[in-house]
Design a protein around this motif. Structure first.
Motif, PDB file in Angstrom:
ATOM      1  N   ILE A 106      98.442  34.028 -96.551  1.00  0.00           N
ATOM      2  CA  ILE A 106      98.674  35.403 -95.818  1.00  0.00           C
ATOM      3  C   ILE A 106      99.404  36.492 -96.505  1.00  0.00           C
ATOM      4  O   ILE A 106      99.297  37.486 -96.353  1.00  0.00           O
ATOM      5  N   TYR A 107     100.275  35.862 -97.436  1.00  0.00           N
ATOM      6  CA  TYR A 107     100.845  36.983 -98.365  1.00  0.00           C
ATOM      7  C   TYR A 107      99.782  37.800 -99.194  1.00  0.00           C
ATOM      8  O   TYR A 107      99.904  39.096 -99.163  1.00  0.00           O
ATOM      9  N   LYS A 113     105.255  40.220 -99.920  1.00  0.00           N
ATOM     10  CA  LYS A 113     105.979  39.599-100.791  1.00  0.00           C
ATOM     11  C   LYS A 113     106.145  38.198 -99.947  1.00  0.00           C
ATOM     12  O   LYS A 113     106.458  38.175 -98.641  1.00  0.00           O
ATOM     13  N   GLU A 114     106.466  37.179-100.909  1.00  0.00           N
ATOM     14  CA  GLU A 114     106.645  35.777-100.301  1.00  0.00           C
ATOM     15  C   GLU A 114     108.161  35.995 -99.593  1.00  0.00           C
ATOM     16  O   GLU A 114     109.175  36.605-100.312  1.00  0.00           O
ATOM     17  N   GLU A 149     116.628  39.516 -90.744  1.00  0.00           N
ATOM     18  CA  GLU A 149     116.357  39.053 -91.845  1.00  0.00           C
ATOM     19  C   GLU A 149     114.805  38.330 -92.212  1.00  0.00           C
ATOM     20  O   GLU A 149     114.526  37.695 -93.136  1.00  0.00           O
ATOM     21  N   PHE A 150     113.967  38.628 -91.166  1.00  0.00           N
ATOM     22  CA  PHE A 150     112.657  38.168 -91.306  1.00  0.00           C
ATOM     23  C   PHE A 150     111.757  39.181 -91.003  1.00  0.00           C
ATOM     24  O   PHE A 150     112.101  40.388 -90.519  1.00  0.00           O
ATOM     25  N   GLY A 151     110.488  39.202 -91.876  1.00  0.00           N
ATOM     26  CA  GLY A 151     109.450  39.987 -91.677  1.00  0.00           C
ATOM     27  C   GLY A 151     108.592  39.479 -90.290  1.00  0.00           C
ATOM     28  O   GLY A 151     109.115  38.611 -89.930  1.00  0.00           O
ATOM     29  N   PRO A 195     107.001  43.680 -93.517  1.00  0.00           N
ATOM     30  CA  PRO A 195     108.186  42.928 -94.388  1.00  0.00           C
ATOM     31  C   PRO A 195     109.470  43.463 -93.584  1.00  0.00           C
ATOM     32  O   PRO A 195     109.301  44.335 -92.798  1.00  0.00           O
ATOM     33  N   LYS A 196     110.616  42.632 -93.933  1.00  0.00           N
ATOM     34  CA  LYS A 196     111.672  42.550 -93.186  1.00  0.00           C
ATOM     35  C   LYS A 196     112.348  44.095 -93.772  1.00  0.00           C
ATOM     36  O   LYS A 196     111.656  44.715 -94.773  1.00  0.00           O
TER      37      LYS A 196
END
Length: 198
Positions: A106-107, A113-114, A149-151, A195-196
């Motif tokens: 997925i990344y 980014k992880e 804090e989450f993407g 991303p977050k």
């Protein structure tokens, strides 16, 4: 449109209308399901049959509510928009193998980014309220208020391909095709992610 943060709400002020995002409770279940039925009927009328195979069921919405991850917008007692947030992308995308290493697929596909990501599921807007930025309001509430804090990741049915510009405008990357899903028909969806914040 103006956004204001509040301790437990996120408000968009649209001319003559004010909408508040809130977490759904079990008391909202019937109204959420009615919103789904109205949304699904509008999709079918446009030739989109993505939810004609018995999913989602009322139990799926109850699971979202019980998991503290179903966000809704109401007009009075009527639920007019809904979006689920699932906090375990490995379980969601790779439920057979439970292989966290597959998140790298997925990344790479989305050039992300992880990190910590949640899965968005079943974005619905009542057909009478389309065009009021309710989908955007829900997506941004989850990103900026509920889970900053989450993407965000989502598998979107290919029948909703017309939404690609909407997602791109909100900062999502798109991978189509993405064949890494572990469900019966992995080719019926494309993958999106952003991303977050920060």
């Amino acid at each position: 449109m103006r956004f204001e943060s509040m301790p437990s709400a996120f408000i968009a002020i649209i001319p003559l209308m004010e909408f508040i995002v809130e977490k759904a409770t079990e008391n909202d279940l019937e109204a959420v399901y009615e919103c789904f039925l109205r949304s699904n009927e509008a999709l079918k009328n446009r030739g989109n049959h993505m939810w004609d195979h018995g999913y989602p069921k009322k139990e799926n919405f109850l699971e979202d509510i019980s998991g503290d991850g179903l966000f809704i917008i109401k007009d009075g007692d009527k639920v007019i928009a809904s979006l689920g947030a699932y906090l375990d992308p490995v379980d969601y995308f790779f439920f057979k193998s439970k292989d966290a290493g597959k998140m790298n697929l997925i990344y790479e596909a989305l050039n992300l980014k992880e990190g910590k990501y949640l899965v968005l599921e079943r974005l619905m807007v009542d057909p009478e309220y389309r065009g009021h930025s309710l989908g955007k309001l829900l997506l941004n509430h989850i990103l900026e208020v509920a889970y900053p804090e989450f993407g965000q990741l989502a598998a979107v049915f290919k029948e909703d391909a017309e939404l690609k510009p909407f997602y791109t405008k909100l900062g999502f990357s798109i991978a189509d095709p993405f064949e890494g899903f572990e469900w019966n028909n992995p080719n019926n969806c494309f993958l999106i992610g952003r991303p977050k914040i920060g």
